[in-house]
Design an enzyme around this catalytic site. Structure first.
Site, short mmCIF file in Angstrom:
data_model
loop_
_atom_site.label_atom_id
_atom_site.label_comp_id
_atom_site.label_asym_id
_atom_site.label_seq_id
_atom_site.Cartn_x
_atom_site.Cartn_y
_atom_site.Cartn_z
N HIS A 146 0.79 -1.21 -0.09
CA HIS A 146 -0.08 0.10 -0.05
C HIS A 146 0.88 1.16 0.05
O HIS A 146 2.12 1.32 0.60
CB HIS A 146 -1.11 0.14 1.31
CG HIS A 146 -1.99 -0.77 1.29
ND1 HIS A 146 -1.77 -2.11 1.33
CD2 HIS A 146 -3.48 -0.69 1.07
CE1 HIS A 146 -3.08 -2.98 1.17
NE2 HIS A 146 -3.93 -2.01 1.24
N ASP A 196 14.73 17.84 -0.12
CA ASP A 196 15.55 18.45 -1.20
C ASP A 196 16.30 17.09 -1.99
O ASP A 196 15.91 17.05 -3.30
CB ASP A 196 16.63 19.13 -0.89
CG ASP A 196 16.20 20.73 -0.66
OD1 ASP A 196 15.21 21.29 -1.10
OD2 ASP A 196 16.97 21.12 0.17
#
Length: 281
Positions: A119, A249
């Site tokens: 999932h 990032d």
């Protein structure tokens, strides 16, 4: 009598102000709630955008890749409003909302592959109703996931997320996968389902943690806790998810996505460059 009349008018005035404030701040829809932090890849619900196709549901939103047969990313909100007593449905099934003519991954597409039906939005994050729980078993919410990654590392992170909610927090989550080739219980594979579903090499997740409250987007600031995790899709993965912490990032660089695009840029710069260091236990 004058005092009674004055009290009446003050009461009416307060009600009027309350109504005006309610009108100014309408409740967002469930679909908007799931993608509050933004649309990381600019996904659209256009058939021509087959590998970045937007599926927006009340329970979660996702970008789907027709060529990979899996979601690129899935976005959802976890709060006490979504947690209840609905049992796990285990009704893995084809998502018939995909465009006509597209191959639709089936419940048995991973059978014998050595990979779990992993999932993105966990079943246990959607227990408010049977309908909500069943939505997590659509195959557009599933990826081929190494059993140890799914049952240990990822399960531990999912439990931790709900522990945060039980402790009075709410969490906005974005999860995705990228790359080609993972190692399951039968060894390494690049594809399953007769080549129609790509096995990712990396699985990542970003969590934005807030105290329970309202107007969530406006409450995100440079002190907000953000957890970013990026794991290999292998059987040798460590069960301790916190050892895979990274920066938003770094995940953006690997994927090309803009993960917190609705957050003001000056706040993004701080949050996305920081590795979470809060003890996981």
């Amino acid at each position: 009598m004058r005092f009674r009349h004055l009290s009446y008018f003050v009461f009416i005035w307060i009600i009027s102000i309350s109504c005006q404030q309610t009108a100014v701040m309408p409740r967002i829809s469930l679909e908007e709630e799931q993608m509050l932090l933004g649309n990381p890849s600019g996904a659209t619900a256009e058939v021509s955008n087959a590998n970045n196709y937007l599926l927006s549901k009340p329970q979660y939103a996702l970008s789907y890749s027709k060529s990979r047969g899996t979601p690129n990313w899935v976005s959802w909100h976890v709060s006490n409003d979504w947690l209840g007593s609905a049992p796990r449905q285990d009704n893995f099934r084809t998502d018939v909302t995909l465009p006509e003519g597209w191959y639709r991954v089936k419940s048995g597409s991973y059978t014998g592959s050595g990979f779990d039906r992993g999932h993105n939005v966990p079943s246990a994050d959607r227990t408010k109703s049977v309908e909500d729980n069943a939505a997590t078993f659509l195959m557009t919410n599933i990826i081929p996931q190494a059993p140890k990654n799914n049952q240990e590392t990822w399960a531990n992170l999912e439990d931790y997320t709900r522990d945060l909610v039980q402790a009075g927090q709410e969490v906005y989550v974005i999860m995705g996968s990228y790359g080609v080739g993972g190692t399951g219980s039968n060894g390494t594979a690049k594809k399953v389902d007769e080549g129609r579903v790509t096995v990712p090499s990396r699985i990542w997740k970003v969590l934005v943690v807030l105290p329970e409250g309202n107007n969530d987007l406006s409450r995100i600031n440079t002190s907000t806790r953000v957890i970013a995790v990026n794991t290999p899709n292998t059987q040798s993965v460590r069960p301790d998810w916190s050892s895979y912490r990274t920066t938003v990032d770094a995940i953006e660089q690997a994927t090309g996505y803009d993960l917190l695009s609705e957050v003001p840029e000056e706040i993004q710069e701080v949050l996305e460059s920081r590795i979470d260091e809060v003890p996981a236990q």
